[in-house]
Write a protein that holds these residues in place. Structure first.
Motif, PDB file in Angstrom:
ATOM      1  N   UNK A  10      -1.186  -8.704   2.534  1.00  0.00           N
ATOM      2  CA  UNK A  10      -0.668 -10.067   2.571  1.00  0.00           C
ATOM      3  C   UNK A  10      -1.281 -10.772   3.764  1.00  0.00           C
ATOM      4  N   UNK A  11      -1.826 -11.946   3.529  1.00  0.00           N
ATOM      5  CA  UNK A  11      -2.503 -12.705   4.588  1.00  0.00           C
ATOM      6  C   UNK A  11      -1.539 -13.670   5.267  1.00  0.00           C
ATOM      7  N   UNK A  12      -1.966 -14.192   6.399  1.00  0.00           N
ATOM      8  CA  UNK A  12      -1.209 -15.215   7.097  1.00  0.00           C
ATOM      9  C   UNK A  12      -0.139 -14.668   8.022  1.00  0.00           C
ATOM     10  N   UNK A  13       0.632 -15.601   8.571  1.00  0.00           N
ATOM     11  CA  UNK A  13       1.712 -15.242   9.493  1.00  0.00           C
ATOM     12  C   UNK A  13       2.703 -14.324   8.776  1.00  0.00           C
ATOM     13  N   UNK A  14       3.029 -13.216   9.402  1.00  0.00           N
ATOM     14  CA  UNK A  14       3.926 -12.253   8.783  1.00  0.00           C
ATOM     15  C   UNK A  14       3.226 -11.372   7.769  1.00  0.00           C
ATOM     16  N   UNK A  15       1.902 -11.463   7.703  1.00  0.00           N
ATOM     17  CA  UNK A  15       1.131 -10.680   6.747  1.00  0.00           C
ATOM     18  C   UNK A  15       0.922  -9.256   7.208  1.00  0.00           C
ATOM     19  N   UNK A  16       0.222  -8.524   6.405  1.00  0.00           N
ATOM     20  CA  UNK A  16      -0.061  -7.123   6.687  1.00  0.00           C
ATOM     21  C   UNK A  16      -0.074  -6.348   5.391  1.00  0.00           C
ATOM     22  N   UNK A  17       0.363  -5.114   5.449  1.00  0.00           N
ATOM     23  CA  UNK A  17       0.378  -4.224   4.301  1.00  0.00           C
ATOM     24  C   UNK A  17       1.801  -4.055   3.792  1.00  0.00           C
ATOM     25  N   UNK A  18       1.944  -4.035   2.473  1.00  0.00           N
ATOM     26  CA  UNK A  18       3.255  -3.835   1.852  1.00  0.00           C
ATOM     27  C   UNK A  18       3.083  -2.950   0.624  1.00  0.00           C
ATOM     28  N   UNK A  19       4.141  -2.250   0.276  1.00  0.00           N
ATOM     29  CA  UNK A  19       4.111  -1.424  -0.932  1.00  0.00           C
ATOM     30  C   UNK A  19       4.001  -2.314  -2.159  1.00  0.00           C
ATOM     31  N   UNK A  20       3.242  -1.869  -3.113  1.00  0.00           N
ATOM     32  CA  UNK A  20       3.045  -2.615  -4.347  1.00  0.00           C
ATOM     33  C   UNK A  20       3.779  -1.952  -5.516  1.00  0.00           C
ATOM     34  N   UNK A  21       4.250  -0.729  -5.298  1.00  0.00           N
ATOM     35  CA  UNK A  21       4.992   0.018  -6.313  1.00  0.00           C
ATOM     36  C   UNK A  21       6.204   0.666  -5.655  1.00  0.00           C
ATOM     37  N   UNK A  22       7.183   0.999  -6.445  1.00  0.00           N
ATOM     38  CA  UNK A  22       8.369   1.664  -5.891  1.00  0.00           C
ATOM     39  C   UNK A  22       8.012   3.101  -5.511  1.00  0.00           C
ATOM     40  N   UNK A  23       8.784   3.659  -4.587  1.00  0.00           N
ATOM     41  CA  UNK A  23       8.530   5.022  -4.134  1.00  0.00           C
ATOM     42  C   UNK A  23       8.589   6.029  -5.280  1.00  0.00           C
ATOM     43  N   UNK A  24       9.459   5.788  -6.235  1.00  0.00           N
ATOM     44  CA  UNK A  24       9.588   6.694  -7.364  1.00  0.00           C
ATOM     45  C   UNK A  24       8.411   6.654  -8.318  1.00  0.00           C
ATOM     46  N   UNK A  25       7.588   5.631  -8.198  1.00  0.00           N
ATOM     47  CA  UNK A  25       6.417   5.473  -9.073  1.00  0.00           C
ATOM     48  C   UNK A  25       5.122   5.971  -8.440  1.00  0.00           C
ATOM     49  N   UNK A  26       5.216   6.565  -7.258  1.00  0.00           N
ATOM     50  CA  UNK A  26       4.021   7.026  -6.549  1.00  0.00           C
ATOM     51  C   UNK A  26       4.186   8.512  -6.224  1.00  0.00           C
ATOM     52  N   UNK A  27       3.218   9.313  -6.653  1.00  0.00           N
ATOM     53  CA  UNK A  27       3.252  10.749  -6.364  1.00  0.00           C
ATOM     54  C   UNK A  27       2.303  11.088  -5.222  1.00  0.00           C
ATOM     55  N   UNK A  28       2.475  12.292  -4.696  1.00  0.00           N
ATOM     56  CA  UNK A  28       1.525  12.786  -3.710  1.00  0.00           C
ATOM     57  C   UNK A  28       0.121  12.817  -4.302  1.00  0.00           C
TER      58      UNK A  28
END
Length: 145
Positions: free
Chosen positions: A56-74
Motif C-alpha cells: 500500500x502506497x502513501x501515508x500509512x502505507x506499507x505491507x498488508x496481508x492479502x489473504x486470511x491466515x487460514x488461506x495461507x499454508x507454510x
C-alpha cells in the motif's frame, strides 16, 4: 554452513502483520527481524507476486496481508520464497565413475527425496492460522489466562 531462516522469519512477520492495525512498513518489519529494509522489500515482493501480501502506497502505507491466515499454508510461503533448499546434506561428486560413490549417492538421494516429500506434504497441511492459534495459547499461558 549457515541455515536459511527466511521461511521462519517470514512466518514470524506475517503473524505480526495479522495482529497489527494497518499496513507495516519495510522499515518496521526490518527492525523487528533485525535485517535491512531492502531485504524485507525483496522478500515481500515474492509474497506479493503469489497474492499473499499487498503493498500500500502513501501515508500509512506499507505491507498488508492479502489473504486470511487460514488461506495461507507454510507451503505457500515456502514456494513464494523460491523453494529454498531444505537440507544442507548433498551428494559427493569427486569421481562420478566410482561405483561406491554411485551407490552412496543413490542411497542418500533416495533418502533425501523421501524426507523432502514428507516435509513438503506437512508444509501443505499447516496454515498461518494454526501458527497464530499456537501463539495465542502460548501467550494466554504466559499471561495466566
Amino acid at each position: 554452513m549457515r541455515s536459511d531462516s527466511r521461511l521462519s522469519r517470514m512466518l514470524h512477520a506475517l503473524i505480526h502483520m495479522d495482529r497489527h492495525d494497518g499496513a507495516m512498513t519495510s522499515e518496521h518489519l526490518a527492525q523487528m527481524l533485525s535485517t535491512n529494509p531492502v531485504v524485507v522489500r525483496r522478500t515481500m515482493a515474492g509474497l506479493r507476486d503469489q497474492g499473499i501480501v499487498r503493498s500500500e502506497k502513501g501515508h500509512g502505507g506499507g505491507w498488508a496481508l492479502n489473504r486470511s491466515l487460514g488461506d495461507v499454508t507454510l507451503l505457500d510461503i515456502y514456494r513464494a520464497l523460491g523453494d529454498p533448499r531444505l537440507f544442507a546434506i548433498g551428494l559427493a561428486d569427486d569421481d562420478p565413475r566410482c561405483l561406491v560413490e554411485q551407490a552412496v549417492n543413490a542411497a542418500v538421494a533416495d533418502t533425501l527425496s523421501a524426507a523432502e516429500a514428507l516435509v513438503i506434504a506437512r508444509f501443505g497441511e499447516v496454515t498461518l492460522a494454526d501458527i497464530a492459534e499456537d501463539f495465542d495459547r502460548r501467550f494466554a499461558a504466559v499471561m495466566g489466562g
